[in-house]
Design an enzyme around this catalytic site. Structure first.
Site, PDB file in Angstrom:
ATOM      1  CD  GLU A 125      84.235  93.116 -28.950  1.00 52.61           C
ATOM      2  OE1 GLU A 125      83.593  92.727 -30.280  1.00 52.61           O
ATOM      3  OE2 GLU A 125      84.581  93.166 -28.062  1.00 52.61           O
ATOM      4  CE  LYS A 130      77.814  93.775 -25.961  1.00 49.14           C
ATOM      5  NZ  LYS A 130      78.572  93.522 -25.655  1.00 49.14           N
ATOM      6  NE  ARG A 140      75.757  95.712 -30.533  1.00 48.77           N
ATOM      7  CZ  ARG A 140      76.207  95.309 -30.083  1.00 48.77           C
ATOM      8  NH1 ARG A 140      77.581  95.190 -30.992  1.00 48.77           N
ATOM      9  NH2 ARG A 140      76.518  94.557 -29.009  1.00 48.77           N
ATOM     10  NE  ARG A 159      85.471  95.783 -22.464  1.00 52.62           N
ATOM     11  CZ  ARG A 159      85.470  95.221 -22.504  1.00 52.62           C
ATOM     12  NH1 ARG A 159      86.349  94.082 -22.717  1.00 52.62           N
ATOM     13  NH2 ARG A 159      84.184  94.343 -23.151  1.00 52.62           N
ATOM     14  CE  LYS A 164      81.291  94.615 -32.393  1.00 50.22           C
ATOM     15  NZ  LYS A 164      81.693  92.793 -31.908  1.00 50.22           N
ATOM     16  CG  ASP A 210      80.699  91.735 -23.702  1.00 47.66           C
ATOM     17  OD1 ASP A 210      79.134  91.944 -24.168  1.00 47.66           O
ATOM     18  OD2 ASP A 210      82.030  92.011 -23.862  1.00 47.66           O
ATOM     19  NE  ARG A 261      81.672  85.358 -28.365  1.00 47.51           N
ATOM     20  CZ  ARG A 261      83.243  84.941 -27.896  1.00 47.51           C
ATOM     21  NH1 ARG A 261      83.517  83.921 -27.372  1.00 47.51           N
ATOM     22  NH2 ARG A 261      83.970  85.847 -28.201  1.00 47.51           N
ATOM     23  CD  GLU A 296      80.106  86.703 -25.194  1.00 47.73           C
ATOM     24  OE1 GLU A 296      79.693  87.647 -25.245  1.00 47.73           O
ATOM     25  OE2 GLU A 296      81.726  87.250 -25.206  1.00 47.73           O
TER      26      GLU A 296
HETATM   27  C1  GCU Z   1      81.075  90.444 -26.633  1.00 50.41           C
HETATM   28  C2  GCU Z   1      81.524  89.113 -27.419  1.00 50.41           C
HETATM   29  C3  GCU Z   1      81.934  88.901 -28.956  1.00 50.41           C
HETATM   30  C4  GCU Z   1      80.550  90.004 -29.674  1.00 50.41           C
HETATM   31  C5  GCU Z   1      81.049  91.687 -28.867  1.00 50.41           C
HETATM   32  C6  GCU Z   1      79.413  92.690 -29.709  1.00 50.41           C
HETATM   33  O1  GCU Z   1      82.466  90.969 -26.850  1.00 50.41           O
HETATM   34  O2  GCU Z   1      82.516  88.529 -27.017  1.00 50.41           O
HETATM   35  O3  GCU Z   1      81.723  88.102 -29.812  1.00 50.41           O
HETATM   36  O4  GCU Z   1      80.440  89.956 -30.768  1.00 50.41           O
HETATM   37  O5  GCU Z   1      80.491  91.366 -27.377  1.00 50.41           O
HETATM   38  O6  GCU Z   1      78.640  92.804 -28.289  1.00 50.41           O
HETATM   39  O7  GCU Z   1      79.593  93.410 -30.149  1.00 50.41           O
END
Ligand code: GCU
Length: 705
Positions: free
Chosen positions: A296, A364, A329, A340, A292, A369, A173, A397
């Site tokens: 994801e 965040k 995080r 979500r 993190k 997001d 990003r 982003e």
């Molecule tokens: C968003 C972003 C990702 C990033 C993620 C995060 O989803 O698109 O690229 O890794 O946030 O904050 O971990």
């Protein structure tokens, strides 16, 4: 030539190479301004101090003259020093300086026997550097008075940039070229940009940096990389900047072949202890880890049946003896969740009180997001027994990346100023997180950096304002967006009010404009797959996670549009404290800016101004497009105040932004119209594109990500 003088010349030689107006000098241009007072300065402080060197350099740039030194008192003297310096102690209240700590400072004009003496004083070197930058800001913005009485202390203790920079030089990003960290060259070759970067951060009070992406390669913890990190830490240290690293939770397994990375396994704990000791050998003031985990697809404690608290506490315990911290995080969500927006809260709220006192939860600003507009994350109000810090995104982003002019201070302030009501009226996100409300010893705020190797650092001249604004708000969240914009404009471009007034207005209006032309009235995540640049409300990728698709968020159907998060829907409203919960629950009291975030409403729903929801949506998109066209006109009129190089870059980007705004408007209105089945009001500009054509657009953004 004395050694001191030599050091000074070398320093200025590589840190301030001559530049045109290419944006490389950021807001530290020190272009000549009429310096009112003091007419000259004399320094009674150690000439080798960085703060003094900065003042010397600035003075030369501003006045063309060398700043004279003297050891004796003279009229209109500027005295710079630490509280222990004799000259300073004579003029300042040492007790007060002690209270302000190492980063705080006083700038004060004293009158003595008809003379004026301006003193910048601090208990610590960082405070002195910040004080000098403050004075230089006053000079650069022509706000210097001859009776200064300024006392400053930062609100957040840790003011940190999160770089999402990968070890291969790309930036997740990132829209300003490749990473400024040249990992391949380090530790042998040291780019002069590292010091310029540190200096720019120091000028706005940023005192910490995470060097690598949250989606991190474990290699950052290898011996090779730690040697490179050490070089950066050594360069940053004099600027009061501490280094932190993002770590991969599976590092013990991936780096050293341990059979598990279970935080309860003694071998794993020992691995982290050894690694941490090694890091501190390289970097004695290392700040700690950013993690993190189980987000994801990243590894984390849940892979071993442990909780986020178990994982974070294990790392916190190994860092504790070194005074390091863990930034853990809260950005977690999983595909089977019904909403979500609720998931981070659902996972973390039950863990409140279970984290060590050197763990801080990084949340965040909004529950999804970094969208153009979101309500604040309800975790800020909920986690009363856990340290919590906001994570803001400086890189754009979801806000037009390096093409759109969007000044983000209003967005961030909207979150920071939000009243959570969770600890009574006035318990704002800022007061909770900067430590004021609960008297915390650690407080922090993070911004995901927008910095790359582009000459102008951020890819768009106005994106520099967002880096600047993050630092200023981290120092003092009660500053207004307007004040920050004005400071930045005056230093970066011109002090002429014919320039500052209209351009400042353009900056302030730019955030609302992007909301209007991208996703007004609480709509969110209508973005194209993966690159998050253009509109794709129709996006449908076979087998994709539903919560990565716009339809999940807008829920447009013939019966209406919006995500029902009230008690008849996902009940996300319940995560907010009263009276917000009730306010959001009722469509008539819910702020219209968040209406479709919380409600699914019929197309003919009556808005406060009497229009139907469909009509309102059309007018919002139209307003957004018109705003950008106004920005183009405003900028055209600024030409005589701005050098051609920067003028042209901004002008061409505004043309792209105007094009994109129209694209967003047509794409969204034509797509939603299939469900509303109503005409676009005749008094707004009719679409110029066809939906079918827009649906065929596939941007190749590979080079951007
Ligand atoms: C968003 C972003 C990702 C990033 C993620 C995060 O989803 O698109 O690229 O890794 O946030 O904050 O971990």
């Amino acid at each position: 030539m004395t050694r001191i003088a030599l050091i000074f010349i070398l320093f200025t030689g590589f840190a301030f190479l001559s530049h045109g107006e290419d944006g490389s000098r950021l807001w530290l241009r020190y272009s000549s301004v009429q310096v009112v007072t003091p007419p000259f300065a004399c320094i009674n402080a150690n000439k080798t101090m960085l703060s003094v060197q900065e003042l010397q350099h600035a003075w030369k740039q501003l006045t063309g003259k060398i700043l004279p030194y003297t050891d004796s008192e003279v009229n209109n003297t500027l005295i710079v020093g630490l509280s222990s310096d004799q000259n300073i102690a004579r003029f300042t209240l040492t007790d007060k300086l002690n209270e302000l700590g190492d980063e705080g400072y006083i700038i004060r004009t004293y009158r003595r026997s008809g003379n004026k003496i301006t003193v910048i004083a601090s208990k610590g070197k960082p405070g002195l550097l910040y004080g000098i930058f403050h004075l230089l800001r006053l000079i650069q913005t022509q706000s210097l008075s001859d009776s200064l009485d300024i006392t400053e202390q930062p609100s957040y203790k840790i003011r940190i940039l999160n770089h999402w920079d990968n070890l291969d030089g790309t930036i997740e990003r990132g829209y300003a070229g490749h990473s400024i960290w040249k990992w391949d060259e380090l530790p042998g070759t040291v780019s002069p940009r590292y010091r310029e970067y540190a200096r720019a951060n120091a000028s706005i009070g940023i005192n910490s940096v995470v060097l690598n992406n949250v989606n991190t390669s474990p290699s950052i913890l290898s011996d090779d990389y730690l040697q490179k990190v050490k070089i950066l830490a050594d360069i940053f240290r004099p600027y009061n900047i501490k280094v932190y690293l993002s770590v991969n939770f599976s590092s013990p397994t991936i780096l050293d072949g341990l059979p598990t990375s279970d935080p309860f396994d003694a071998r794993v704990v020992q691995w982290w202890k050894n690694k941490t000791t090694e890091i501190y050998r390289f970097i004695p003031d290392f700040g700690g880890f950013l993690v993190k985990a189980n987000s994801e697809g990243s590894p984390g404690p849940q892979d071993y049946g442990r909780s986020h608290a178990d994982g974070a506490n294990m790392l916190a315990d190994v860092l504790k003896p070194h005074e390091g911290i863990v930034m853990w995080r809260a950005f977690v969500y999983n595909p089977d969740n019904e909403d979500r927006a609720k998931q981070a809260y659902n996972e973390f709220a039950p863990l409140d009180g279970q984290f060590r006192d050197n763990v801080i939860l990084q949340v965040k600003n909004g529950p999804i997001d970094f969208q153009p507009r979101e309500p604040f994350s309800p975790l800020f109000g909920k986690m009363k027994k856990t340290l919590v810090m906001p994570e803001l995104q400086i890189t754009q982003e979801y806000l037009g990346q390096a093409n759109h002019l969007v000044y983000l201070a209003p967005l961030w302030k909207e979150c920071l100023d939000s009243d959570t009501y969770c600890s009574g009226k006035g318990s704002t996100v800022a007061k909770i997180t900067d430590g004021e409300l609960y008297n915390r010893s650690i407080s922090a705020i993070a911004g995901v950096a927008n910095i790359g190797e582009d000459t102008d650092w951020c890819g768009h001249h106005f994106a520099q304002a967002n880096w600047y604004a993050f630092g200023r708000l981290a120092w003092n969240p009660s500053l207004s967006s307007k004040q920050i914009a004005e400071e930045w404009l005056r230093m970066t471009f011109s002090n002429d009010s014919g320039f500052v007034k209209p351009i400042e207005k353009m900056m302030i209006d730019s955030r609302e404009a992007v909301v209007q032309y991208m996703m007004p009235l609480g709509l969110h995540h209508l973005f194209a797959w993966e690159h998050h640049y253009g509109p794709e409300p129709w996006c449908d990728i076979p087998n994709a996670r539903p919560d990565w698709l716009p339809k999940y968020y807008h829920q447009a159907q013939e019966n209406g549009i919006g995500f029902n998060r009230t008690s008849t829907g996902s009940n996300a409203v319940e995560q907010y404290c009263s009276p917000l919960r009730e306010e959001f629950e009722n469509s008539h009291t819910c702020p219209e800016t968040l209406l479709l975030w919380f409600h699914h409403l019929p197309w003919n729903y009556t808005m406060k101004d009497g229009k139907t929801l469909w009509e309102e949506l059309c007018y919002c998109y139209d307003k957004g497009v018109k705003e950008v066209r106004n920005f183009q006109t405003t900028w055209a009129q600024a030409e005589r105040y701005v050098d051609q190089e920067r003028f042209k870059q901004v002008q061409s980007r505004l043309a792209i932004q105007a094009h994109d705004a129209e694209w967003w408007k047509d794409a969204c209105l034509l797509y939603f119209q299939q469900y509303s089945k109503q005409p676009i009001p005749r008094d707004i500009e009719q679409p110029i594109y066809k939906l079918n054509d827009l649906m065929k657009i596939k941007l190749d953004m590979a080079s951007h990500n």
